[in-house]
Design a protein around this motif. Structure first.
Motif, PDB file in Angstrom:
ATOM      1  N   SER A 192       0.933  -1.254  -0.067  1.00 22.23           N
ATOM      2  CA  SER A 192       0.122   0.209   0.046  1.00 22.23           C
ATOM      3  C   SER A 192       0.863   1.184  -0.006  1.00 22.23           C
ATOM      4  O   SER A 192       1.926   1.250   0.485  1.00 22.23           O
ATOM      5  N   ASP A 193       0.304   2.459  -0.587  1.00 18.76           N
ATOM      6  CA  ASP A 193       0.851   3.740  -0.580  1.00 18.76           C
ATOM      7  C   ASP A 193       1.139   3.841   0.939  1.00 18.76           C
ATOM      8  O   ASP A 193       1.760   4.842   1.290  1.00 18.76           O
ATOM      9  N   GLN A 194       0.223   3.519   1.903  1.00 20.36           N
ATOM     10  CA  GLN A 194       0.263   4.009   3.516  1.00 20.36           C
ATOM     11  C   GLN A 194       1.476   3.028   4.242  1.00 20.36           C
ATOM     12  O   GLN A 194       1.498   3.332   5.197  1.00 20.36           O
ATOM     13  N   HIS A 195       1.911   1.918   3.574  1.00 20.10           N
ATOM     14  CA  HIS A 195       3.086   1.377   4.161  1.00 20.10           C
ATOM     15  C   HIS A 195       4.052   2.175   4.543  1.00 20.10           C
ATOM     16  O   HIS A 195       4.273   3.016   4.152  1.00 20.10           O
ATOM     17  N   VAL A 196       4.787   1.816   5.832  1.00 26.83           N
ATOM     18  CA  VAL A 196       5.764   2.980   6.408  1.00 26.83           C
ATOM     19  C   VAL A 196       6.805   3.108   5.273  1.00 26.83           C
ATOM     20  O   VAL A 196       7.506   4.156   5.264  1.00 26.83           O
ATOM     21  N   TRP A 197       7.172   1.921   4.592  1.00 34.18           N
ATOM     22  CA  TRP A 197       8.231   1.965   3.585  1.00 34.18           C
ATOM     23  C   TRP A 197       8.035   3.202   2.630  1.00 34.18           C
ATOM     24  O   TRP A 197       8.879   3.925   2.627  1.00 34.18           O
ATOM     25  N   PHE A 198       6.862   3.284   2.028  1.00 34.38           N
ATOM     26  CA  PHE A 198       6.378   3.914   1.001  1.00 34.38           C
ATOM     27  C   PHE A 198       6.325   5.493   1.596  1.00 34.38           C
ATOM     28  O   PHE A 198       6.915   6.453   1.004  1.00 34.38           O
ATOM     29  N   GLN A 199       5.924   5.712   2.740  1.00 38.13           N
ATOM     30  CA  GLN A 199       5.807   7.047   3.394  1.00 38.13           C
ATOM     31  C   GLN A 199       7.377   7.415   3.566  1.00 38.13           C
ATOM     32  O   GLN A 199       7.626   8.927   3.206  1.00 38.13           O
ATOM     33  N   GLN A 200       8.043   6.804   4.125  1.00 35.76           N
ATOM     34  CA  GLN A 200       9.573   7.126   4.185  1.00 35.76           C
ATOM     35  C   GLN A 200       9.906   7.293   2.813  1.00 35.76           C
ATOM     36  O   GLN A 200      10.765   8.359   2.768  1.00 35.76           O
ATOM     37  N   ALA A 201       9.738   6.562   1.916  1.00 37.96           N
ATOM     38  CA  ALA A 201      10.202   7.005   0.518  1.00 37.96           C
ATOM     39  C   ALA A 201       9.856   8.255  -0.019  1.00 37.96           C
ATOM     40  O   ALA A 201      10.830   9.079  -0.659  1.00 37.96           O
ATOM     41  N   LEU A 202       8.523   8.744   0.155  1.00 36.40           N
ATOM     42  CA  LEU A 202       8.078  10.044  -0.323  1.00 36.40           C
ATOM     43  C   LEU A 202       8.915  11.099   0.528  1.00 36.40           C
ATOM     44  O   LEU A 202       9.261  12.147  -0.194  1.00 36.40           O
ATOM     45  N   ALA A 203       9.146  10.769   1.875  1.00 40.03           N
ATOM     46  CA  ALA A 203       9.901  11.868   2.640  1.00 40.03           C
ATOM     47  C   ALA A 203      11.158  11.995   2.258  1.00 40.03           C
ATOM     48  O   ALA A 203      11.870  12.962   2.324  1.00 40.03           O
ATOM     49  N   ALA A 204      12.172  10.971   2.057  1.00 35.86           N
ATOM     50  CA  ALA A 204      13.365  10.826   1.985  1.00 35.86           C
ATOM     51  C   ALA A 204      13.755  11.561   0.622  1.00 35.86           C
ATOM     52  O   ALA A 204      14.894  12.205   0.495  1.00 35.86           O
ATOM     53  N   GLY A 205      13.004  11.630  -0.773  1.00 39.04           N
ATOM     54  CA  GLY A 205      13.434  12.172  -1.653  1.00 39.04           C
ATOM     55  C   GLY A 205      14.334  11.459  -2.650  1.00 39.04           C
ATOM     56  O   GLY A 205      14.833  10.226  -2.395  1.00 39.04           O
ATOM     57  N   PRO A 206      14.542  11.834  -3.853  1.00 37.41           N
ATOM     58  CA  PRO A 206      15.306  11.078  -4.907  1.00 37.41           C
ATOM     59  C   PRO A 206      16.557  10.703  -4.475  1.00 37.41           C
ATOM     60  O   PRO A 206      17.243  11.444  -3.575  1.00 37.41           O
ATOM     61  N   GLY A 207      17.100   9.527  -5.097  1.00 28.75           N
ATOM     62  CA  GLY A 207      18.311   9.003  -4.819  1.00 28.75           C
ATOM     63  C   GLY A 207      18.560   8.479  -3.433  1.00 28.75           C
ATOM     64  O   GLY A 207      19.798   7.821  -2.819  1.00 28.75           O
ATOM     65  N   SER A 208      17.490   8.452  -2.494  1.00 30.30           N
ATOM     66  CA  SER A 208      17.688   7.911  -1.230  1.00 30.30           C
ATOM     67  C   SER A 208      17.549   6.308  -0.947  1.00 30.30           C
ATOM     68  O   SER A 208      16.808   5.581  -1.879  1.00 30.30           O
ATOM     69  N   PRO A 209      18.167   5.790  -0.114  1.00 29.86           N
ATOM     70  CA  PRO A 209      17.879   4.059   0.177  1.00 29.86           C
ATOM     71  C   PRO A 209      16.494   3.901   0.264  1.00 29.86           C
ATOM     72  O   PRO A 209      16.152   2.760  -0.182  1.00 29.86           O
TER      73      PRO A 209
END
Length: 598
Positions: free
Chosen positions: A125-142
């Motif tokens: 889901s886009d509500q999974h903690v991983w995806f929310q972290q990905a949105l916040a972390a920005g391009p090129g992030s782990p």
């Protein structure tokens, strides 16, 4: 009436030979699919739940199935009915708690029912903690490397990275800045896009990332430790994408896989052994390495747990690769499901299925209905049979209910008489048809919205099933609440309306499953019955002899033609899907199947 003389028939031809040592439970089990939202609601909120499931498992034990498979009950925003998972290690509050899951598994085991749970590894889901972290972390992030983020095409990145389309309609890409929860000023210039082969709320995971692989293996272990007996793997063929994500102009839909080959100039993948235009997002070689790893996880756990592939893969030779000895245990035979009501075409898919699965030592896993297709009691009543449309609504061509049910019972008797494993979708044992008059404003399938209503979607096969003819919501819910409206005419299909009624579909299924188990038909060998010819014949009869040492042979015969046929000499009727005809009761009417012994 058609009759064929045995004097001029071709010799019997072997279809499948059961081999010693291939007796594991999953090779012959009948497995019942539970769609949790629509099975039984114990709390009265109109949504099925785990306590409701536990309370109705006695019905399945009495039906005679060996195991249950539950569609997802994990924590989820329910944008795609639970196939958008936000936490793989928790139960969504709509369905209960982890303690309820434990109790349901324990109750099933008390009734000698094994439990298979769904696993959704292609996307979260886009509500999974991983995806929310990905949105916040920005391009090129782990954090973004756990998913498939790419820069856009076009002069300013305003176009998607490639031309892939979602199976639910529209582009398979969404731009980060187009999301309402896109990061603020810190990433104001973030023009990346993320891949979602399904809804935009279901971002695809990046299976090239070792962290993703480790996480999903940990999820397997979590549920194994809670006592489950296996996993049905959603979109099993979709985890790995072709490097470079090349353009591809074909289209892919649920169950049938590739619908339209791409034009000559964009042929897609050129993997060895694939058809022209092989989609670069599906059935890549890398998926097999993943499942070998998963198989090792299961083999290192006490017991005999299984992996089941939901893979829309053609041809059948490609599908058989998923069930090699060190990968999955079963793979749904969607080619059988989507084959039109035609004896020659069904004979072909039956023969090919045995050929390719026997080559790798795997069972053939038969299925006629599930939560993604029009129920076969309606599908077989349409002018054009086969997979059918993606949902049926008001104003669409309507199925012939009587014809559909007659054919559905015949198809089920044919399927359950064949060696191998078989799946039954909830309500199938009641003869439930599709809900074809569901109001548009009640529909929840994302396909309906993403195609602007051009495709009605899968809600019609997901309507809560009827238990009691005169109870609120037909016994699905004590309050009368139901997340999708049930047709009034379903009172005739309720469990209590059919129990003990001779000739009812429910009693028919109970008899079929009892005899299948007594005769161990799932572990038999099989040959064509020579009276009606072999695979090369173009007749309207399917006739297979199921054999095994220590018990009588069983003739499994289905008449799909327009004229009745006579049973071959020496065979006596044991069970039929509908009334037999003729003075001696040995004439098989059209759209009827029979089991006979000699």
């Amino acid at each position: 009436m058609n009759s064929v003389s045995t004097a001029t028939s071709p010799r019997q031809q072997t279809l499948h030979v059961h081999r010693p040592g291939q007796d594991q439970w999953w090779r012959h089990a009948v497995i019942y699919q539970i769609y949790p939202r629509s099975f039984a609601d114990a709390r009265g909120d109109g949504v099925g739940d785990l306590r409701g499931i536990a309370s109705r498992l006695d019905h399945l034990a009495a039906l005679g199935v060996d195991a249950v498979w539950l569609s997802p009950f994990y924590r989820s925003p329910q944008r795609d009915a639970g196939y958008d998972v936000s936490d793989y290690r928790d139960v969504d509050p709509r369905f209960g708690t982890l303690e309820d899951a434990d109790a349901m598994i324990a109750r099933a085991h008390e009734l000698d029912l094994k439990v298979i749970v769904d696993l959704v590894p292609n996307h979260t889901s886009d509500q999974h903690v991983w995806f929310q972290q990905a949105l916040a972390a920005g391009p090129g992030s782990p954090e973004r490397s756990r998913y498939i983020f790419r820069e856009g095409s076009g002069e300013l990145g305003e176009d998607p990275p490639n031309n892939w389309q979602s199976s639910f309609g529209g582009s398979a890409w969404t731009r980060v800045k187009a999301r309402p929860d896109a990061p603020g000023s810190a990433w104001a210039e973030d023009g990346q896009w993320y891949l979602h082969l399904f809804d935009s709320s279901q971002p695809d995971l990046n299976w090239e990332n070792p962290e993703v692989r480790a996480e999903l293996e940990s999820v397997l272990q979590f549920w194994l430790d809670r006592g489950v007996d296996g996993f049905r793997i959603d979109v099993a063929h979709g985890l790995v994408k072709e490097p470079g994500l090349p353009d591809w102009s074909g289209s892919v839909s649920m169950v049938t896989g590739v619908d339209e080959p791409p034009p000559e100039e964009t042929q897609g993948s050129t993997l060895p052994g694939t058809l022209p235009g092989h989609p670069p997002m599906y059935d890549q070689e890398g998926v097999h390495e993943i499942y070998r790893s998963w198989r090792r996880v299961l083999e290192n756990h006490p017991g005999e747990q299984i992996l089941v592939a939901e893979a829309w893969v053609e041809p059948l030779e490609r599908l058989a690769r998923y069930v090699r000895s060190d990968e999955m245990n079963q793979a749904f035979n969607f080619s059988f499901l989507v084959t039109p009501w035609s004896a020659p075409r069904l004979r072909t898919v039956i023969a090919e299925s045995y050929e390719v699965n026997d080559e790798v030592g795997a069972p053939t896993t038969w299925v006629l209905s599930n939560h993604d297709v029009v129920r076969h009691a309606s599908r077989l009543g349409l002018a054009e049979t086969g997979k059918g449309p993606n949902g049926i609504g008001i104003g669409d061509p309507q199925p012939d209910a009587e014809l559909g049910l007659r054919r559905a019972r015949a198809a089920s008797l044919l399927m359950l008489g064949l060696p191998g494993s078989a799946y039954i979708y909830q309500g199938e044992e009641l003869g439930l048809p599709e809900h074809t008059a569901l109001p548009d404003d009640a529909r929840e399938d994302p396909t309906f919205a993403r195609t602007d209503g051009a495709e009605k979607g899968r809600d019609g096969c997901r309507v809560p099933i009827p238990w009691e003819a005169d109870a609120p919501a037909f016994g699905f819910s004590p309050t009368g609440e139901s997340w999708l409206p049930q047709p009034e005419e379903w009172s005739a299909y309720a469990v209590d309306a059919q129990t003990g009624v001779q000739g009812s579909t429910l009693e028919f299924y109970r008899t079929v499953l009892r005899l299948r188990r007594e005769l161990v038909l799932g572990l038999g060998s099989s040959q064509w019955e020579p009276t009606f010819g072999d695979l090369a014949s173009d007749g309207d009869v399917i006739a297979v002899v199921n054999t095994a040492e220590g018990r009588e042979d069983v003739l499994v015969l289905a008449n799909l033609g327009s004229e009745p046929v006579q049973l071959p000499d020496g065979w006596q009727v044991k069970l039929s899907s509908g009334p037999m005809s003729g003075d001696d009761g040995r004439t098989v009417p059209t759209d009827t199947a029979v089991w006979a012994t000699r």
